[in-house]
Design a protein around this motif. Sequence first.
Motif, PDB file in Angstrom:
ATOM      1  N   ILE A  44       0.830  -1.201   0.000  1.00 28.62           N
ATOM      2  CA  ILE A  44       0.000   0.000   0.000  1.00 28.62           C
ATOM      3  C   ILE A  44       0.867   1.254   0.000  1.00 28.62           C
ATOM      4  O   ILE A  44       0.599   2.214  -0.723  1.00 28.62           O
ATOM      5  CB  ILE A  44      -0.946  -0.013   1.214  1.00 28.62           C
ATOM      6  N   LYS A  45       1.905   1.234   0.803  1.00 26.07           N
ATOM      7  CA  LYS A  45       2.798   2.393   0.894  1.00 26.07           C
ATOM      8  C   LYS A  45       3.614   2.603  -0.374  1.00 26.07           C
ATOM      9  O   LYS A  45       3.899   3.729  -0.772  1.00 26.07           O
ATOM     10  CB  LYS A  45       3.747   2.211   2.084  1.00 26.07           C
ATOM     11  N   ARG A  46       4.014   1.514  -1.019  1.00 19.02           N
ATOM     12  CA  ARG A  46       4.906   1.453  -2.160  1.00 19.02           C
ATOM     13  C   ARG A  46       6.359   1.567  -1.695  1.00 19.02           C
ATOM     14  O   ARG A  46       6.719   2.483  -0.947  1.00 19.02           O
ATOM     15  CB  ARG A  46       4.624   2.526  -3.201  1.00 19.02           C
ATOM     16  N   PRO A  47       7.201   0.649  -2.125  1.00 17.02           N
ATOM     17  CA  PRO A  47       8.596   0.645  -1.689  1.00 17.02           C
ATOM     18  C   PRO A  47       9.403   1.755  -2.346  1.00 17.02           C
ATOM     19  O   PRO A  47       9.096   2.190  -3.465  1.00 17.02           O
ATOM     20  CB  PRO A  47       9.093  -0.727  -2.141  1.00 17.02           C
ATOM     21  N   THR A  48      10.424   2.203  -1.653  1.00 21.90           N
ATOM     22  CA  THR A  48      11.342   3.200  -2.193  1.00 21.90           C
ATOM     23  C   THR A  48      12.572   2.493  -2.769  1.00 21.90           C
ATOM     24  O   THR A  48      12.847   1.331  -2.442  1.00 21.90           O
ATOM     25  CB  THR A  48      11.804   4.170  -1.097  1.00 21.90           C
ATOM     26  N   PRO A  49      13.351   3.188  -3.609  1.00 23.61           N
ATOM     27  CA  PRO A  49      14.589   2.585  -4.111  1.00 23.61           C
ATOM     28  C   PRO A  49      15.532   2.161  -2.984  1.00 23.61           C
ATOM     29  O   PRO A  49      16.171   1.111  -3.065  1.00 23.61           O
ATOM     30  CB  PRO A  49      15.200   3.695  -4.963  1.00 23.61           C
ATOM     31  N   GLU A  50      15.606   2.965  -1.913  1.00 24.41           N
ATOM     32  CA  GLU A  50      16.485   2.629  -0.792  1.00 24.41           C
ATOM     33  C   GLU A  50      16.025   1.345  -0.115  1.00 24.41           C
ATOM     34  O   GLU A  50      16.849   0.495   0.268  1.00 24.41           O
ATOM     35  CB  GLU A  50      16.521   3.773   0.226  1.00 24.41           C
ATOM     36  N   GLU A  51      14.712   1.189   0.037  1.00 27.68           N
ATOM     37  CA  GLU A  51      14.194  -0.028   0.669  1.00 27.68           C
ATOM     38  C   GLU A  51      14.463  -1.253  -0.205  1.00 27.68           C
ATOM     39  O   GLU A  51      14.903  -2.308   0.287  1.00 27.68           O
ATOM     40  CB  GLU A  51      12.697   0.127   0.932  1.00 27.68           C
ATOM     41  N   LEU A  52      14.216  -1.130  -1.505  1.00 33.78           N
ATOM     42  CA  LEU A  52      14.465  -2.258  -2.396  1.00 33.78           C
ATOM     43  C   LEU A  52      15.950  -2.596  -2.473  1.00 33.78           C
ATOM     44  O   LEU A  52      16.330  -3.770  -2.529  1.00 33.78           O
ATOM     45  CB  LEU A  52      13.910  -1.955  -3.787  1.00 33.78           C
ATOM     46  N   ALA A  53      16.785  -1.568  -2.470  1.00 33.24           N
ATOM     47  CA  ALA A  53      18.232  -1.817  -2.480  1.00 33.24           C
ATOM     48  C   ALA A  53      18.650  -2.582  -1.230  1.00 33.24           C
ATOM     49  O   ALA A  53      19.465  -3.505  -1.296  1.00 33.24           O
ATOM     50  CB  ALA A  53      18.990  -0.500  -2.589  1.00 33.24           C
ATOM     51  N   GLY A  54      18.069  -2.230  -0.081  1.00 33.96           N
ATOM     52  CA  GLY A  54      18.386  -2.936   1.157  1.00 33.96           C
ATOM     53  C   GLY A  54      17.940  -4.384   1.118  1.00 33.96           C
ATOM     54  O   GLY A  54      18.666  -5.290   1.552  1.00 33.96           O
ATOM     55  N   MET A  55      16.753  -4.624   0.588  1.00 32.33           N
ATOM     56  CA  MET A  55      16.258  -5.994   0.482  1.00 32.33           C
ATOM     57  C   MET A  55      17.143  -6.821  -0.451  1.00 32.33           C
ATOM     58  O   MET A  55      17.452  -7.985  -0.170  1.00 32.33           O
ATOM     59  CB  MET A  55      14.811  -5.980  -0.010  1.00 32.33           C
ATOM     60  N   LEU A  56      17.560  -6.212  -1.561  1.00 31.57           N
ATOM     61  CA  LEU A  56      18.456  -6.909  -2.483  1.00 31.57           C
ATOM     62  C   LEU A  56      19.833  -7.136  -1.864  1.00 31.57           C
ATOM     63  O   LEU A  56      20.507  -8.124  -2.186  1.00 31.57           O
ATOM     64  CB  LEU A  56      18.578  -6.120  -3.788  1.00 31.57           C
ATOM     65  N   ASP A  57      20.250  -6.244  -0.980  1.00 28.53           N
ATOM     66  CA  ASP A  57      21.508  -6.473  -0.240  1.00 28.53           C
ATOM     67  C   ASP A  57      21.435  -7.791   0.528  1.00 28.53           C
ATOM     68  O   ASP A  57      22.397  -8.565   0.564  1.00 28.53           O
ATOM     69  CB  ASP A  57      21.777  -5.325   0.735  1.00 28.53           C
ATOM     70  N   THR A  58      20.278  -8.037   1.137  1.00 28.93           N
ATOM     71  CA  THR A  58      20.114  -9.278   1.897  1.00 28.93           C
ATOM     72  C   THR A  58      20.012 -10.482   0.969  1.00 28.93           C
ATOM     73  O   THR A  58      20.548 -11.551   1.269  1.00 28.93           O
ATOM     74  CB  THR A  58      18.866  -9.189   2.788  1.00 28.93           C
ATOM     75  N   TYR A  59      19.328 -10.333  -0.170  1.00 31.30           N
ATOM     76  CA  TYR A  59      19.312 -11.405  -1.164  1.00 31.30           C
ATOM     77  C   TYR A  59      20.741 -11.760  -1.568  1.00 31.30           C
ATOM     78  O   TYR A  59      21.089 -12.940  -1.705  1.00 31.30           O
ATOM     79  CB  TYR A  59      18.526 -10.967  -2.396  1.00 31.30           C
ATOM     80  N   ALA A  60      21.574 -10.739  -1.762  1.00 29.13           N
ATOM     81  CA  ALA A  60      22.966 -10.978  -2.155  1.00 29.13           C
ATOM     82  C   ALA A  60      23.744 -11.670  -1.040  1.00 29.13           C
ATOM     83  O   ALA A  60      24.638 -12.478  -1.302  1.00 29.13           O
ATOM     84  CB  ALA A  60      23.634  -9.656  -2.532  1.00 29.13           C
ATOM     85  N   GLU A  61      23.402 -11.363   0.206  1.00 28.52           N
ATOM     86  CA  GLU A  61      24.104 -11.951   1.337  1.00 28.52           C
ATOM     87  C   GLU A  61      23.683 -13.403   1.581  1.00 28.52           C
ATOM     88  O   GLU A  61      24.535 -14.289   1.797  1.00 28.52           O
ATOM     89  CB  GLU A  61      23.840 -11.133   2.602  1.00 28.52           C
ATOM     90  N   LEU A  62      22.371 -13.671   1.546  1.00 31.18           N
ATOM     91  CA  LEU A  62      21.865 -14.983   1.935  1.00 31.18           C
ATOM     92  C   LEU A  62      21.551 -15.903   0.764  1.00 31.18           C
ATOM     93  O   LEU A  62      21.448 -17.119   0.932  1.00 31.18           O
ATOM     94  CB  LEU A  62      20.597 -14.824   2.780  1.00 31.18           C
ATOM     95  N   GLY A  63      21.367 -15.329  -0.406  1.00 37.22           N
ATOM     96  CA  GLY A  63      20.931 -16.123  -1.549  1.00 37.22           C
ATOM     97  C   GLY A  63      22.058 -16.847  -2.259  1.00 37.22           C
ATOM     98  O   GLY A  63      23.240 -16.652  -1.960  1.00 37.22           O
ATOM     99  N   PRO A  64      21.708 -17.708  -3.207  1.00 30.36           N
ATOM    100  CA  PRO A  64      22.706 -18.451  -3.987  1.00 30.36           C
ATOM    101  C   PRO A  64      23.452 -17.520  -4.927  1.00 30.36           C
ATOM    102  O   PRO A  64      22.909 -16.510  -5.382  1.00 30.36           O
ATOM    103  CB  PRO A  64      21.851 -19.451  -4.768  1.00 30.36           C
ATOM    104  N   LYS A  65      24.674 -17.893  -5.231  1.00 27.48           N
ATOM    105  CA  LYS A  65      25.493 -17.077  -6.130  1.00 27.48           C
ATOM    106  C   LYS A  65      26.252 -17.965  -7.099  1.00 27.48           C
ATOM    107  O   LYS A  65      27.073 -18.788  -6.685  1.00 27.48           O
ATOM    108  CB  LYS A  65      26.475 -16.210  -5.320  1.00 27.48           C
ATOM    109  N   LEU A  66      25.958 -17.801  -8.372  1.00 26.29           N
ATOM    110  CA  LEU A  66      26.742 -18.452  -9.409  1.00 26.29           C
ATOM    111  C   LEU A  66      28.011 -17.642  -9.641  1.00 26.29           C
ATOM    112  O   LEU A  66      27.960 -16.412  -9.765  1.00 26.29           O
ATOM    113  CB  LEU A  66      25.939 -18.553 -10.706  1.00 26.29           C
ATOM    114  N   GLU A  67      29.141 -18.306  -9.700  1.00 25.52           N
ATOM    115  CA  GLU A  67      30.417 -17.627  -9.928  1.00 25.52           C
ATOM    116  C   GLU A  67      30.545 -17.282 -11.415  1.00 25.52           C
ATOM    117  O   GLU A  67      30.476 -18.171 -12.271  1.00 25.52           O
ATOM    118  CB  GLU A  67      31.580 -18.512  -9.485  1.00 25.52           C
ATOM    119  N   VAL A  68      30.714 -16.003 -11.703  1.00 22.63           N
ATOM    120  CA  VAL A  68      30.741 -15.564 -13.105  1.00 22.63           C
ATOM    121  C   VAL A  68      32.003 -14.812 -13.489  1.00 22.63           C
ATOM    122  O   VAL A  68      32.229 -14.550 -14.674  1.00 22.63           O
ATOM    123  CB  VAL A  68      29.504 -14.679 -13.412  1.00 22.63           C
TER     124      VAL A  68
END
Length: 348
Positions: A53-77
């Motif tokens: 309802i509020k709509r996410p901000t770029p800063e909020e989405l960037a923070g969430m993606l920071d956690t995806y990068a920390e906890l999520g899988p990573k293919l070595e490229v």
Amino acid sequence: MSNTFREYVKKIGSGVHTGKDLTREEAADAMKLMLLGEATPAQIGAFLIVHRIKRPTPEELAGMLDTYAELGPKLEVDNLSFNYPVTVLGTPYDGRARIAPVTVLTAIILATVGVPVVLHGGERMPTKYGVPLVTLWQGLGVDFSRFSLEDSQNILEKTGLSFVYLPNHFPQAQQLITYREQIGKRPPLSALELMWSPCSSPKVHLICGFVHPPTENLFRETLKLRNFHHFTTVKGLEGSCDLPQSRTAIIGMNQPNDNPKWERLFLHPQDYQFKGKDVPLESTEELLKQMQQVLEGENNPLMSLAIYNGGFYLWRCGVCNDLKTGFDEAKTLLTSGKVRQKLQEIQG
């Protein structure tokens, strides 16, 4: 219950006059508390619907993606032996329900000429319950759902194409899928899947599909915060990165220069004799039949869409110097059997 997470819900859920956005660090922590199950189901549901309802901000989405990068899988490229950067195709996880997709064909076309491609997603999921990419791959003889992350890494290195499958490779994110059905709406998490790169380096080419124009600017600002400078935004079919033939394609291109530059492209299909109706998705079985025909070089309604998309991305990824050459090359690759041969290589 997480007292910290409760404060995040209170902060964003206090209404128009007193509610506030989360900082990037708070959003990263909120996402971590959800992924790790430290927030309760009631807290997570409240957070997701309030955030929608509020709509996410770029800063909020960037923070969430920071956690995806920390906890999520990573293919070595970083050390892949290809002449082009990895292209990550960001497509809505809830699939396609109305118009036939060609994302899988585009991926194979790019891999055929040495552009490595990474896709990601899961099974059918709310709110659309459309056909997911993994189902189409299975229909073509490649079952990415049975591979470990190590298998996916090996396939990427060997063939230049791979798939990160949420249930196996990122179960923490997979367990949040049920909330989409329970709240009846796509939560802000659905924006993450379009910008997430399950790769070890930001030096990839992100393709982000979208539906609503404000989403494009959200992508731009979020990716800038995360130091992703090579990306393409596409107002595509059902929010995917598939270009439509029935209307002008609205495309944004951010170039990975020392001084990143944003360019706008309005691609008119009629300028290249591709104007026509988009191919309806009648059934998964019919779609797979059409895809097999395209891979055999047979002309059918899906062939034109595959050439149009394949040619554009051959140009955008730097394989061809202009769009016309890209379209000609995509047609040649499909009709000569080279794309079919690449699929056979991926099948193993």
